[in-house]
Design a protein around this motif. Structure first.
Motif, PDB file in Angstrom:
ATOM      1  N   HIS A 131     -57.615 -12.380  17.984  1.00  0.00           N
ATOM      2  CA  HIS A 131     -58.425 -11.153  17.942  1.00  0.00           C
ATOM      3  C   HIS A 131     -59.666 -11.309  18.835  1.00  0.00           C
ATOM      4  O   HIS A 131     -60.002 -10.419  19.616  1.00  0.00           O
ATOM      5  CB  HIS A 131     -58.821 -10.883  16.492  1.00  0.00           C
ATOM      6  N   ALA A 132     -60.336 -12.445  18.705  1.00  0.00           N
ATOM      7  CA  ALA A 132     -61.580 -12.655  19.458  1.00  0.00           C
ATOM      8  C   ALA A 132     -61.306 -12.644  20.961  1.00  0.00           C
ATOM      9  O   ALA A 132     -62.048 -12.037  21.736  1.00  0.00           O
ATOM     10  CB  ALA A 132     -62.233 -13.973  19.041  1.00  0.00           C
ATOM     11  N   PHE A 133     -60.219 -13.266  21.375  1.00  0.00           N
ATOM     12  CA  PHE A 133     -59.934 -13.316  22.821  1.00  0.00           C
ATOM     13  C   PHE A 133     -59.494 -11.945  23.335  1.00  0.00           C
ATOM     14  O   PHE A 133     -59.905 -11.515  24.414  1.00  0.00           O
ATOM     15  CB  PHE A 133     -58.887 -14.389  23.128  1.00  0.00           C
ATOM     16  N   ALA A 134     -58.675 -11.263  22.535  1.00  0.00           N
ATOM     17  CA  ALA A 134     -58.181  -9.946  22.964  1.00  0.00           C
ATOM     18  C   ALA A 134     -59.337  -8.954  23.115  1.00  0.00           C
ATOM     19  O   ALA A 134     -59.268  -8.028  23.920  1.00  0.00           O
ATOM     20  CB  ALA A 134     -57.165  -9.422  21.954  1.00  0.00           C
ATOM     21  N   ASN A 135     -60.388  -9.148  22.327  1.00  0.00           N
ATOM     22  CA  ASN A 135     -61.509  -8.197  22.351  1.00  0.00           C
ATOM     23  C   ASN A 135     -62.713  -8.732  23.094  1.00  0.00           C
ATOM     24  O   ASN A 135     -63.829  -8.241  22.935  1.00  0.00           O
ATOM     25  CB  ASN A 135     -61.899  -7.832  20.911  1.00  0.00           C
ATOM     26  N   LYS A 136     -62.484  -9.726  23.906  1.00  0.00           N
ATOM     27  CA  LYS A 136     -63.600 -10.336  24.606  1.00  0.00           C
ATOM     28  C   LYS A 136     -64.144  -9.373  25.673  1.00  0.00           C
ATOM     29  O   LYS A 136     -63.383  -8.781  26.415  1.00  0.00           O
ATOM     30  CB  LYS A 136     -63.111 -11.631  25.270  1.00  0.00           C
ATOM     31  N   PRO A 137     -65.463  -9.218  25.723  1.00  0.00           N
ATOM     32  CA  PRO A 137     -66.034  -8.359  26.780  1.00  0.00           C
ATOM     33  C   PRO A 137     -65.656  -8.906  28.165  1.00  0.00           C
ATOM     34  O   PRO A 137     -65.208 -10.037  28.283  1.00  0.00           O
ATOM     35  CB  PRO A 137     -67.530  -8.439  26.539  1.00  0.00           C
ATOM     36  N   ASP A 138     -65.900  -8.103  29.162  1.00  0.00           N
ATOM     37  CA  ASP A 138     -65.385  -8.397  30.488  1.00  0.00           C
ATOM     38  C   ASP A 138     -66.262  -9.364  31.279  1.00  0.00           C
ATOM     39  O   ASP A 138     -66.685  -9.074  32.378  1.00  0.00           O
ATOM     40  CB  ASP A 138     -65.234  -7.063  31.234  1.00  0.00           C
ATOM     41  N   TRP A 139     -66.562 -10.505  30.721  1.00  0.00           N
ATOM     42  CA  TRP A 139     -67.253 -11.529  31.500  1.00  0.00           C
ATOM     43  C   TRP A 139     -66.263 -12.648  31.750  1.00  0.00           C
ATOM     44  O   TRP A 139     -65.113 -12.535  31.296  1.00  0.00           O
ATOM     45  CB  TRP A 139     -68.550 -11.965  30.837  1.00  0.00           C
ATOM     46  N   PRO A 140     -66.654 -13.720  32.426  1.00  0.00           N
ATOM     47  CA  PRO A 140     -65.644 -14.732  32.768  1.00  0.00           C
ATOM     48  C   PRO A 140     -64.707 -14.995  31.595  1.00  0.00           C
ATOM     49  O   PRO A 140     -65.141 -15.135  30.454  1.00  0.00           O
ATOM     50  CB  PRO A 140     -66.500 -15.959  33.073  1.00  0.00           C
ATOM     51  N   GLN A 141     -63.416 -15.037  31.909  1.00  0.00           N
ATOM     52  CA  GLN A 141     -62.430 -15.080  30.828  1.00  0.00           C
ATOM     53  C   GLN A 141     -62.611 -16.230  29.856  1.00  0.00           C
ATOM     54  O   GLN A 141     -62.466 -16.069  28.662  1.00  0.00           O
ATOM     55  CB  GLN A 141     -61.041 -15.121  31.437  1.00  0.00           C
ATOM     56  N   ILE A 142     -62.901 -17.401  30.380  1.00  0.00           N
ATOM     57  CA  ILE A 142     -63.157 -18.512  29.452  1.00  0.00           C
ATOM     58  C   ILE A 142     -64.429 -19.225  29.899  1.00  0.00           C
ATOM     59  O   ILE A 142     -64.879 -19.029  31.015  1.00  0.00           O
ATOM     60  CB  ILE A 142     -62.003 -19.541  29.366  1.00  0.00           C
ATOM     61  N   GLY A 178     -52.048 -22.777  32.412  1.00  0.00           N
ATOM     62  CA  GLY A 178     -52.435 -23.349  33.704  1.00  0.00           C
ATOM     63  C   GLY A 178     -53.125 -22.317  34.576  1.00  0.00           C
ATOM     64  O   GLY A 178     -54.149 -22.586  35.212  1.00  0.00           O
ATOM     65  N   GLU A 179     -52.575 -21.109  34.567  1.00  0.00           N
ATOM     66  CA  GLU A 179     -53.138 -20.031  35.380  1.00  0.00           C
ATOM     67  C   GLU A 179     -54.550 -19.651  34.891  1.00  0.00           C
ATOM     68  O   GLU A 179     -55.480 -19.505  35.691  1.00  0.00           O
ATOM     69  CB  GLU A 179     -52.190 -18.819  35.330  1.00  0.00           C
ATOM     70  N   LEU A 180     -54.700 -19.561  33.586  1.00  0.00           N
ATOM     71  CA  LEU A 180     -56.008 -19.194  33.009  1.00  0.00           C
ATOM     72  C   LEU A 180     -57.076 -20.223  33.383  1.00  0.00           C
ATOM     73  O   LEU A 180     -58.196 -19.872  33.794  1.00  0.00           O
ATOM     74  CB  LEU A 180     -55.875 -19.108  31.483  1.00  0.00           C
ATOM     75  N   ILE A 181     -56.723 -21.489  33.261  1.00  0.00           N
ATOM     76  CA  ILE A 181     -57.709 -22.545  33.538  1.00  0.00           C
ATOM     77  C   ILE A 181     -57.984 -22.631  35.042  1.00  0.00           C
ATOM     78  O   ILE A 181     -59.132 -22.783  35.474  1.00  0.00           O
ATOM     79  CB  ILE A 181     -57.232 -23.898  32.965  1.00  0.00           C
ATOM     80  N   ALA A 182     -56.928 -22.495  35.850  1.00  0.00           N
ATOM     81  CA  ALA A 182     -57.128 -22.531  37.305  1.00  0.00           C
ATOM     82  C   ALA A 182     -58.033 -21.383  37.743  1.00  0.00           C
ATOM     83  O   ALA A 182     -58.862 -21.531  38.645  1.00  0.00           O
ATOM     84  CB  ALA A 182     -55.782 -22.468  38.027  1.00  0.00           C
ATOM     85  N   GLU A 183     -57.890 -20.224  37.099  1.00  0.00           N
ATOM     86  CA  GLU A 183     -58.741 -19.086  37.464  1.00  0.00           C
ATOM     87  C   GLU A 183     -60.202 -19.369  37.076  1.00  0.00           C
ATOM     88  O   GLU A 183     -61.122 -19.011  37.820  1.00  0.00           O
ATOM     89  CB  GLU A 183     -58.223 -17.797  36.801  1.00  0.00           C
ATOM     90  N   ALA A 184     -60.409 -20.062  35.948  1.00  0.00           N
ATOM     91  CA  ALA A 184     -61.783 -20.425  35.566  1.00  0.00           C
ATOM     92  C   ALA A 184     -62.367 -21.381  36.609  1.00  0.00           C
ATOM     93  O   ALA A 184     -63.541 -21.279  36.982  1.00  0.00           O
ATOM     94  CB  ALA A 184     -61.787 -21.067  34.182  1.00  0.00           C
ATOM     95  N   MET A 185     -61.541 -22.306  37.091  1.00  0.00           N
ATOM     96  CA  MET A 185     -61.999 -23.230  38.141  1.00  0.00           C
ATOM     97  C   MET A 185     -62.311 -22.459  39.420  1.00  0.00           C
ATOM     98  O   MET A 185     -63.312 -22.719  40.098  1.00  0.00           O
ATOM     99  CB  MET A 185     -60.939 -24.294  38.413  1.00  0.00           C
ATOM    100  N   ALA A 186     -61.452 -21.505  39.746  1.00  0.00           N
ATOM    101  CA  ALA A 186     -61.648 -20.717  40.974  1.00  0.00           C
ATOM    102  C   ALA A 186     -62.944 -19.917  40.879  1.00  0.00           C
ATOM    103  O   ALA A 186     -63.721 -19.853  41.842  1.00  0.00           O
ATOM    104  CB  ALA A 186     -60.449 -19.799  41.204  1.00  0.00           C
ATOM    105  N   GLN A 187     -63.191 -19.320  39.706  1.00  0.00           N
ATOM    106  CA  GLN A 187     -64.437 -18.544  39.535  1.00  0.00           C
ATOM    107  C   GLN A 187     -65.648 -19.450  39.695  1.00  0.00           C
ATOM    108  O   GLN A 187     -66.650 -19.075  40.312  1.00  0.00           O
ATOM    109  CB  GLN A 187     -64.451 -17.869  38.164  1.00  0.00           C
TER     110      GLN A 187
END
Ligand code: GLP
Length: 261
Positions: A250-261, A13-22
């Motif tokens: 692995h892919a998510f853990a190594n994701k570059p620092d752009w919007p999380q999702i 919920g937090e991850l998705i809400a943060e994507a909405m906030a961004q």
């Protein structure tokens, strides 16, 4: 598509809400497509907390409904419009003037469906559509074998879905309508970003078919494979039937620092 495995529903919920906030920070009048059911609740709770803390401003945000029961007046406590009013609009402090949804009581249902489909396009399209998933792989109320090109229209629910949703009608399946209006799969695919959220073991088979199965109308959510920006957020239990879990982690853990999702 991107698959993100989260430890529990709250962090999803937090991850998705943060994507909405961004999204709202870069586009304050974004059109958010919201879904009903119990799965999205942690998202609206997390977003409401961000509004309260001042981390995001939703004063210009707009909300679009995904689906609705046919025949339930808008003010009926179980109509999806009422549910969304209680669970999304009120906690976020968003008024009905910023809300759009199909009319489940229209005399000419088909006309109401077409009008809603058109209204979504005229509003500039949905920026981020949050989706749950039915145990049979439905998104919105697009039951198995819905056309992958479908537009907003009337559908007949499967008995499985009516049983699944009876818990919202005092456990009484006879109160669950047989017919619904739902954004079509083709309509849903026009949103800029699709975020499907699934939690619990009961969704594990449907999630595996969505992510790793063939694109097939028998699993409507598999249409997300055709979308250019689809994110599937699942807890450990809902991810339990996925074969590529190690790669997804692995892919998510190594994701570059752009919007999380
Ligand atoms: C209903 C809604 C769907 C939702 C599904 C799953 O059928 N029309 O949009 O995804 O329920 O609900 P839950 O999240 O409660 O399992």
């Amino acid at each position: 598509m991107e698959v993100v495995i989260v430890p529990d529903a709250e962090s999803g919920g937090e991850l998705i809400a943060e994507a909405m906030a961004q999204l709202l920070r870069r586009k304050p009048d974004a059109l958010l497509g919201v879904a009903t059911g119990s799965t999205p609740l942690p998202v609206s709770e997390a977003l409401a907390a961000k509004v309260r803390s001042g981390a995001v401003d939703v004063s210009r945000a707009r909300i679009a409904q995904l689906d609705e029961y046919v025949g339930l007046p808008a003010e009926h406590p179980k109509s999806y419009r009422s549910v969304l009013t209680r669970e999304v609009l009120e906690p976020l402090g968003i008024g009905m003037d910023a809300f759009m949804g199909p009319d489940g009581t229209a005399e000419d249902v088909q006309e109401a469906c077409e009008a809603y489909d058109m209204a979504l396009a005229e509003a500039g399209g949905v920026d981020l559509q949050l989706l749950g998933i039915g145990t049979d792989g439905h998104i919105g109320f697009n039951e198995p074998c819905s056309s992958l090109a479908s537009r907003t229209r009337i559908k007949t629910l499967t008995e499985q879905t009516r049983w699944d949703n009876a818990r919202f009608f005092d456990g009484d399946i006879d109160q669950v309508p047989h017919h619904v209006i739902t954004q079509g799969i083709g309509t849903i695919l026009q949103a800029w970003h699709l975020v499907l959220f699934a939690t619990g073991e009961g969704k594990a088979d449907a999630v595996a078919a969505t992510v790793e199965g063939p694109v097939a109308a028998v699993c409507p959510a598999s249409a997300l494979q055709l979308h250019r920006h689809a994110t599937v957020v699942v807890d450990e239990a809902a991810a339990s039937e996925l074969k590529l879990v190690d790669y997804f982690r692995h892919a998510f853990a190594n994701k570059p620092d752009w919007p999380q999702i």
